[in-house]
Design a protein around this motif. Structure first.
Motif, PDB file in Angstrom:
ATOM      1  N   LEU A  90      23.581 -35.649 -64.559  1.00  0.00           N
ATOM      2  CA  LEU A  90      23.352 -36.125 -63.197  1.00  0.00           C
ATOM      3  C   LEU A  90      24.589 -36.788 -62.612  1.00  0.00           C
ATOM      4  O   LEU A  90      24.992 -36.494 -61.493  1.00  0.00           O
ATOM      5  N   ILE A  91      25.182 -37.688 -63.392  1.00  0.00           N
ATOM      6  CA  ILE A  91      26.306 -38.502 -62.911  1.00  0.00           C
ATOM      7  C   ILE A  91      27.288 -38.717 -64.059  1.00  0.00           C
ATOM      8  O   ILE A  91      26.883 -38.828 -65.216  1.00  0.00           O
ATOM      9  N   THR A  92      28.585 -38.777 -63.726  1.00  0.00           N
ATOM     10  CA  THR A  92      29.612 -39.108 -64.709  1.00  0.00           C
ATOM     11  C   THR A  92      30.157 -40.488 -64.375  1.00  0.00           C
ATOM     12  O   THR A  92      30.561 -40.736 -63.235  1.00  0.00           O
ATOM     13  N   LEU A  93      30.146 -41.385 -65.371  1.00  0.00           N
ATOM     14  CA  LEU A  93      30.670 -42.743 -65.222  1.00  0.00           C
ATOM     15  C   LEU A  93      31.932 -42.883 -66.060  1.00  0.00           C
ATOM     16  O   LEU A  93      32.085 -42.191 -67.064  1.00  0.00           O
ATOM     17  N   GLU A  94      32.815 -43.805 -65.661  1.00  0.00           N
ATOM     18  CA  GLU A  94      34.026 -44.081 -66.436  1.00  0.00           C
ATOM     19  C   GLU A  94      34.134 -45.576 -66.641  1.00  0.00           C
ATOM     20  O   GLU A  94      34.035 -46.360 -65.704  1.00  0.00           O
ATOM     21  N   VAL A 102      25.444 -39.458 -67.526  1.00  0.00           N
ATOM     22  CA  VAL A 102      24.066 -39.895 -67.340  1.00  0.00           C
ATOM     23  C   VAL A 102      23.252 -38.628 -67.158  1.00  0.00           C
ATOM     24  O   VAL A 102      23.473 -37.869 -66.209  1.00  0.00           O
ATOM     25  N   ASN A 103      22.338 -38.382 -68.093  1.00  0.00           N
ATOM     26  CA  ASN A 103      21.537 -37.163 -68.086  1.00  0.00           C
ATOM     27  C   ASN A 103      20.120 -37.454 -67.626  1.00  0.00           C
ATOM     28  O   ASN A 103      19.632 -38.584 -67.739  1.00  0.00           O
ATOM     29  N   ALA A 104      19.450 -36.413 -67.146  1.00  0.00           N
ATOM     30  CA  ALA A 104      18.072 -36.547 -66.673  1.00  0.00           C
ATOM     31  C   ALA A 104      17.153 -36.893 -67.848  1.00  0.00           C
ATOM     32  O   ALA A 104      17.140 -36.174 -68.845  1.00  0.00           O
ATOM     33  N   PRO A 105      16.393 -37.988 -67.739  1.00  0.00           N
ATOM     34  CA  PRO A 105      15.482 -38.362 -68.820  1.00  0.00           C
ATOM     35  C   PRO A 105      14.253 -37.451 -68.883  1.00  0.00           C
ATOM     36  O   PRO A 105      13.578 -37.384 -69.909  1.00  0.00           O
ATOM     37  N   HIS A 106      13.977 -36.759 -67.777  1.00  0.00           N
ATOM     38  CA  HIS A 106      12.846 -35.825 -67.714  1.00  0.00           C
ATOM     39  C   HIS A 106      13.102 -34.839 -66.581  1.00  0.00           C
ATOM     40  O   HIS A 106      13.972 -35.060 -65.736  1.00  0.00           O
ATOM     41  N   ALA A 107      12.352 -33.756 -66.564  1.00  0.00           N
ATOM     42  CA  ALA A 107      12.478 -32.769 -65.495  1.00  0.00           C
ATOM     43  C   ALA A 107      11.940 -33.366 -64.201  1.00  0.00           C
ATOM     44  O   ALA A 107      11.039 -34.205 -64.219  1.00  0.00           O
TER      45      ALA A 107
END
Length: 131
Positions: A90-94, A102-107
């Motif tokens: 979903l999002i890339t943090l540095e 940051v990945n989707a915890p669910h569909a």
């Protein structure tokens, strides 16, 4: 005094340090370089840092995906209305020159995005809403 061997940026130093609370306190000796090949290099152990006070961000809602750490948003990899599967990025943090995904915890479907590239975020701050 205690003699210690410390490695910083692949350079090894032998130092003497004063252990506080001992009666035989004496000045600390200046570090002297040691050949790195004669010393086993181990990963540094960081002392636990106190938790920073959260920024004045809106509290997380039921479908919000929150930041796992204090960081800067590198990229937002989804758009509002986009359907995502569990595990999709979903999002890339540095933080500290390391990227965290940051990945989707669910569909679900991305219903709102609360941050943009370049924004600083705090741990627990809502990044986007996933319904």
């Amino acid at each position: 005094m205690k003699k210690l061997r410390i490695t910083v940026e692949n350079k090894t130093y032998e130092v003497e340090v004063e252990v506080i609370g001992q009666e035989d306190a004496s000045p600390v000796a200046a570090p002297r370089p040691v050949a790195a090949s004669s010393v086993a290099v181990s990963a540094p152990v960081a002392a636990p840092a106190p938790a920073p006070a959260p920024a004045a961000a809106a509290p997380a809602g039921a479908g919000d995906v929150v930041s796992p750490l204090s960081a800067v948003v590198v990229s937002v990899d989804v758009k509002p209305g986009q359907a995502v599967k569990e595990g999709d990025k979903l999002i890339t943090l540095e933080a500290m020159k390391m990227n965290t995904f940051v990945n989707a915890p669910h569909a679900g479907t991305v219903s709102a995005i609360h941050v943009g590239a370049g924004n600083a975020v705090e741990e627990g701050q809502p990044l986007l809403a996933l319904s």
